[in-house]
Scaffold this active site. Structure first.
Site, PDB file in Angstrom:
ATOM      1  CB  ALA A   1      49.141  47.847  38.306  1.00  0.00           C
TER       2      ALA A   1
ATOM      3  N   GLY B   1      53.789  32.114  39.623  1.00  0.00           N
ATOM      4  CA  GLY B   1      54.153  33.371  40.520  1.00  0.00           C
ATOM      5  C   GLY B   1      53.051  34.109  41.343  1.00  0.00           C
ATOM      6  CG  ASP B   2      50.330  35.957  44.487  1.00  0.00           C
ATOM      7  OD1 ASP B   2      49.442  35.654  43.770  1.00  0.00           O
ATOM      8  OD2 ASP B   2      50.549  36.643  45.503  1.00  0.00           O
TER       9      ASP B   2
ATOM     10  CD  GLN C   1      44.716  30.607  42.364  1.00  0.00           C
ATOM     11  OE1 GLN C   1      45.368  31.567  43.283  1.00  0.00           O
ATOM     12  NE2 GLN C   1      44.778  30.801  41.298  1.00  0.00           N
TER      13      GLN C   1
ATOM     14  CE  LYS D   1      48.436  32.884  45.570  1.00  0.00           C
ATOM     15  NZ  LYS D   1      47.769  33.281  44.526  1.00  0.00           N
TER      16      LYS D   1
ATOM     17  CB  THR E   1      46.812  38.970  35.826  1.00  0.00           C
ATOM     18  OG1 THR E   1      47.598  37.694  35.841  1.00  0.00           O
ATOM     19  CG2 THR E   1      46.110  39.036  37.035  1.00  0.00           C
TER      20      THR E   1
ATOM     21  CG  PHE F   1      54.144  50.671  40.253  1.00  0.00           C
ATOM     22  CD1 PHE F   1      54.037  51.254  41.533  1.00  0.00           C
ATOM     23  CD2 PHE F   1      55.416  50.916  39.328  1.00  0.00           C
ATOM     24  CE1 PHE F   1      55.524  51.511  41.854  1.00  0.00           C
ATOM     25  CE2 PHE F   1      56.547  51.092  39.846  1.00  0.00           C
ATOM     26  CZ  PHE F   1      56.440  51.407  41.322  1.00  0.00           C
ATOM     27  N   GLY F   2      52.582  46.556  40.278  1.00  0.00           N
ATOM     28  CA  GLY F   2      53.339  45.529  39.867  1.00  0.00           C
ATOM     29  C   GLY F   2      52.590  44.937  38.475  1.00  0.00           C
ATOM     30  CG  ASN F   3      52.871  40.726  35.712  1.00  0.00           C
ATOM     31  OD1 ASN F   3      53.395  41.092  34.850  1.00  0.00           O
ATOM     32  ND2 ASN F   3      52.151  39.861  36.002  1.00  0.00           N
TER      33      ASN F   3
END
Ligand code: GLU
Length: 452
Positions: A247, A170-171, A116, A131, A214, A243-245
């Protein structure tokens, strides 16, 4: 300096970091990747010599580890572990996400915090690196359990963060819902309404485009990479993992630019959709995610054009561009070989450190266009930086304005990678470029600020 001496310096440096950080494989992996590219660069800069800049950067300024006790819906007490790694504040307040996932440990968060620092420097915005996270697993938890956990987590974390000190976001496992609960608890305890977190909802200081940022940024970056070989996304076949945020944003933007995205994956396996994942199918992905589901198989159940491959990763599917968008070390040497064998032109990392070191070296040796996540996925944190700016000036920008700034930032990062990463034969080593370009700004700030 002779090559022999530089190699020796690298080995000595890595041995030192290894001895200080035993049992932290992910952290060592991230440091090694940087060391092999940055140490030869430092050797060419007189003013950096002997200043122990990289050694200082590999030691967190502060690490906070804390107990997170909470009560589940059955009335049972649960105990998780919370972390915040405040890695480097030379160029701005610590900035970086919070990850809630059962695989979270000190090594994983230190690698993410280290990356980061370089990523945030590349954005050109004034953000240091940090982080945090917990081994808490939001999967299968009720809303109220998630809320109680977030409140317990923030009850401790709020003592260590602030809009001028450390701004989490977030992450994996931390999205709009979790940020809302975390923000609510911070505000209640500190009695302050500030931009202490990013990724907030639009109703209370969030930025337009942050959820997509992102993924969009990754595709803007890949667009620049393709441009260097006179190509674009039109008619390209694209594979995506996860297939999260992230993707989701990648699929949306790549499709908009004329590509056909044929895969997504979850912990259960991957799906191959020969017709492409577009239109309402993209909305369905979001629907699946927001219902807390991360099983790729459910997509194949709904859309008969898709085949489900249980327990496998999508890297043996023939593609022009690949976007690893799931998590660390999800693409190994065998996967890299398959991608190259199948004629893949470009691998743009969307997750943090998804490729192993062997896989990266294989891509570089085969002159595939390859970009590390710290460069190509920096659009997320860059847009967090834009959210911080909007909070500071107490104004909201339009989607168009945020998107235009995001695109400009990604083009700038690409240029910085090219400037520092171009090899003699013209091939752009984005790994070298990102590491050196990210390092320089932090190094200059550290030099100016003395030994602190
Ligand atoms: N977790 C994201 C990253 O890996 C975003 C961090 C942020 O917005 O602060 O860069």
């Amino acid at each position: 300096m002779e090559q022999y001496n530089i190699d020796q310096k690298i080995q000595e440096f890595i041995a030192k970091i290894e001895a200080k950080n035993p049992n932290e494989p992910e952290f060592l992996q991230a440091v090694k990747e940087v060391a092999v590219t940055v140490i030869p660069f430092i050797a060419t800069k007189k003013e950096y010599n002997g200043m122990k800049l990289l050694e200082r950067m590999a030691e967190a300024e502060r690490i906070i580890i804390f107990r997170v006790p909470w009560v589940d819906d059955k009335g049972e007490i649960q105990v998780n572990r919370g972390f915040r790694i405040q890695m480097n504040s030379a160029i701005g307040p610590y900035k970086g996400g919070i990850r809630f996932h059962p695989t979270v440990n000190l090594s994983v968060l230190k690698f993410l915090a280290f990356e980061q620092v370089f990523k945030n420097s590349l954005t050109t915005l004034p953000m240091g690196g940090g982080k945090g996270g917990s081994d808490f697993d939001p999967q299968g938890k009720s809303d109220m359990e998630v809320m109680r956990f977030c409140q317990a987590f923030m009850t401790e974390l709020c003592k260590h963060i602030g809009p001028e000190t450390d701004v989490p976001a977030g992450d994996i496992g931390v999205g709009a819902r979790e940020i809302g609960y975390l923000f609510g608890q911070y505000k209640k305890i500190r009695n302050e309404f500030t931009g202490v977190l990013t990724g907030k909802g639009l109703a209370y200081g969030g930025s337009l485009i942050r959820p997509e940022a992102t993924g969009y940024g990754v595709v803007y970056f890949a667009e620049q990479m393709l441009k260097t070989i006179g190509q674009d996304f039109k008619g390209k076949t694209v594979t995506v993992s996860g297939f999260g945020n992230v993707a989701w944003g990648v699929i949306k933007k790549a499709t908009e630019l004329g590509a056909k995205v044929v895969t997504i994956s979850g912990p259960d396996g991957y799906i191959y959709d020969k017709d492409g994942i577009s239109g309402e199918k993209i909305d369905y992905l979001l629907e699946l995610r927001s219902s807390g589901n991360n099983r790729a198989e459910d997509y194949a159940k709904k859309y008969p054009s898709a085949e489900f491959h249980a327990g496998k990763r999508p890297w043996d599917v023939k593609c022009d561009v690949a976007f690893p968008s799931a998590t660390q070390n999800e693409l190994d040497l065998d996967d890299a070989r398959k991608l190259v064998e199948n004629g893949c032109l470009c691998v743009t990392e969307a997750a943090n450190m998804p490729s192993t070191l062997d896989a990266i070296n294989y891509f570089l040796d085969n002159k595939v266009l390859f970009s590390p996540g710290k460069a190509s996925n920096a659009g997320g944190v860059a847009t967090s930086g834009l959210e911080m700016t909007q909070n500071s000036i107490r104004l909201n920008w339009t989607s168009e304005e945020v998107d235009a700034r995001l695109k400009e930032i990604m083009i700038g990062i690409h240029k910085a990678c090219r400037d520092y990463g171009k090899d003699e034969d013209g091939y752009v080593n984005y790994v070298k470029g990102a590491n050196i370009a990210g390092f320089v700004k932090v190094a200059e700030a550290m030099l100016a600020q003395g030994v602190v």
